[in-house]
Design an enzyme around this catalytic site. Structure first.
Site, PDB file in Angstrom:
ATOM      1  N   SER A  80       4.517   2.681   7.758  1.00 28.38           N
ATOM      2  CA  SER A  80       4.156   1.517   7.240  1.00 28.38           C
ATOM      3  C   SER A  80       5.346   1.344   6.090  1.00 28.38           C
ATOM      4  O   SER A  80       5.962   2.086   5.705  1.00 28.38           O
ATOM      5  CB  SER A  80       3.028   2.026   6.163  1.00 28.38           C
ATOM      6  OG  SER A  80       1.810   1.914   6.927  1.00 28.38           O
TER       7      SER A  80
ATOM      8  N   ASP B 222       0.470  -7.648   1.229  1.00 22.31           N
ATOM      9  CA  ASP B 222       0.612  -6.221   1.514  1.00 22.31           C
ATOM     10  C   ASP B 222       2.119  -5.830   1.749  1.00 22.31           C
ATOM     11  O   ASP B 222       2.741  -5.215   2.448  1.00 22.31           O
ATOM     12  CB  ASP B 222      -0.097  -5.530   2.908  1.00 22.31           C
ATOM     13  CG  ASP B 222      -0.067  -3.990   2.766  1.00 22.31           C
ATOM     14  OD1 ASP B 222       0.507  -3.525   1.782  1.00 22.31           O
ATOM     15  OD2 ASP B 222      -0.665  -3.487   3.688  1.00 22.31           O
TER      16      ASP B 222
ATOM     17  N   HIS C 294       0.959  -1.321  -0.062  1.00 24.81           N
ATOM     18  CA  HIS C 294       0.199   0.043   0.054  1.00 24.81           C
ATOM     19  C   HIS C 294       0.727   1.162  -0.048  1.00 24.81           C
ATOM     20  O   HIS C 294       0.145   2.233  -0.437  1.00 24.81           O
ATOM     21  CB  HIS C 294      -1.001   0.034   1.054  1.00 24.81           C
ATOM     22  CG  HIS C 294      -0.467   0.407   2.377  1.00 24.81           C
ATOM     23  ND1 HIS C 294      -0.319  -0.647   3.369  1.00 24.81           N
ATOM     24  CD2 HIS C 294       0.026   1.557   3.315  1.00 24.81           C
ATOM     25  CE1 HIS C 294       0.297  -0.145   4.523  1.00 24.81           C
ATOM     26  NE2 HIS C 294       0.470   1.288   4.360  1.00 24.81           N
TER      27      HIS C 294
END
Length: 356
Positions: free
Chosen positions: A209, A126, A95
């Site tokens: 992230s 992911d 992402h």
């Protein structure tokens, strides 16, 4: 338990001993001075020494690992990544890269932006790998740990670029292991359901992230991916973050680097396209099969389009998310009982799961 972790744990016990004494040792404790008597009659400042040792451990880990954590800019979005090898491969979240193919990367020891190109993104887990077009001097690959050895309560540091603040470090503990978490498909998420995630109290904010969750031995034990959402307040829930375990990261990254794609996902699948259905009260009531992959697990078991799946084993299935979470607990080749309704009749069939 290795020697480094044993020393760290011993220091923590030593620190606690300055404050907690059993009844049989009350006479030997001095809470006022913070000192404890040694056998030769001298005193030692155990608590400050232990605290200094723990701080030294923090500083060493940060010095060793932070140079391996980078900031990634994809269009207007910012995220983090971890240097995977000396060839300039960087692992991050899918992402973070989104639909982009090229990126700007800033390393911890330089303000100059490097360019990088996507190798492959795997939204189902992911994870993604990008590669620097030119490997700068001093680039340092991180060391990845064994996820099976991660313990609840161990101290961890999260490194990344929260809110664009590059080379930031937060501290916490491992709060739980083995979590199955579904991330949203809105707000940049891939909608993936990921098993065996590491839950941590270390602060994880937008921009973290793809960064590193690191133990006190300087090993990356996970890739911070998302924070829990507070349904009442509508924002993230402080102190509840999740990281993809290192063992899954290395499994996926190694395949991408070697083959340019994921060839062995380890993720179980029925081989169907499906959607959530609701009952007369508009409550989610199962998963309707829209399409069956020819030769897939469901096809071999006789499941057909129009069937409504309501159970996997003993687990009730009401939504696509609950189906994904049930399958995340299984492995390709496992045999599970799938309960479904067809024309108002309930049926149960054993299905040997395929691979996603």
């Amino acid at each position: 338990m290795d020697a480094s972790r044993a020393r760290t744990r011993a220091r923590l016990y030593l620190s606690l001993a300055a404050f907690v004494c059993s009844a049989s040792l009350v006479a030997g404790c001095s809470f006022g001075s913070g000192a404890s008597p040694a056998q030769d009659g001298t005193t030692t400042q155990a608590a400050p020494a232990a605290a200094n040792d723990l701080q030294d451990d923090y500083l060493k880990v940060i010095k060793d690992v932070l140079p391996s954590v980078v900031q990634i800019r994809a269009s207007g979005d910012l995220g983090s990544g971890v240097v995977y090898d000396d060839n300039g491969h960087i692992v991050t979240n899918a992402h973070v890269v989104g639909d982009e193919k090229t990126f700007k990367v800033t390393t911890a020891n330089s303000e100059d932006e490097q360019t990088a190109t996507l190798v492959y993104a795997y939204p189902q887990q992911d994870l993604a790998v990008i590669k620097l077009n030119k490997v700068p001097d001093g680039l340092k690959a991180a060391s990845f740990g064994d996820s099976s050895k991660v313990e609840v309560g161990q101290i961890v540091l999260a490194m990344g670029s929260p809110l664009g603040l590059s080379s930031s470090v937060t501290q916490g503990i491992v709060s739980a292991t083995g979590r199955t978490v579904s991330e949203g498909s809105t707000g940049g998420g891939t909608g993936a359901t990921i098993a065996n995630m590491v839950q941590t109290s270390a602060a994880i904010n937008p921009g973290n992230s793809g960064g590193a969750l690191v133990d006190l031995d300087g090993r990356v034990i996970g890739i911070p991916t998302l924070a829990a959402t507070d349904p009442t307040l509508g924002g993230t829930a402080p102190g509840i973050g999740f990281a993809i375990p290192a063992s899954m990261v290395t499994k996926v990254a190694d395949q991408i680097i070697k083959d340019g794609r994921v060839t062995d996902s380890g993720r179980a699948a029925l081989g169907i396209t499906a959607r959530t259905v609701v009952d007369d009260d508009y409550q989610a009531a199962g998963v309707a099969v829209v399409e069956v992959k020819s030769g897939g697990a469901a096809d071999k078991a006789g499941i057909e389009p129009g069937d409504i799946i309501t159970k996997i084993g003993d687990t009730g299935i009401t939504t696509i998310t609950s189906l994904a979470e049930a399958l995340a607990a299984e492995k390709p080749g496992d045999k599970v009982a799938v309960t479904y309704t067809r024309d108002g009749s309930e049926k149960t069939v054993d299905v040997t799961l395929g691979e996603q």
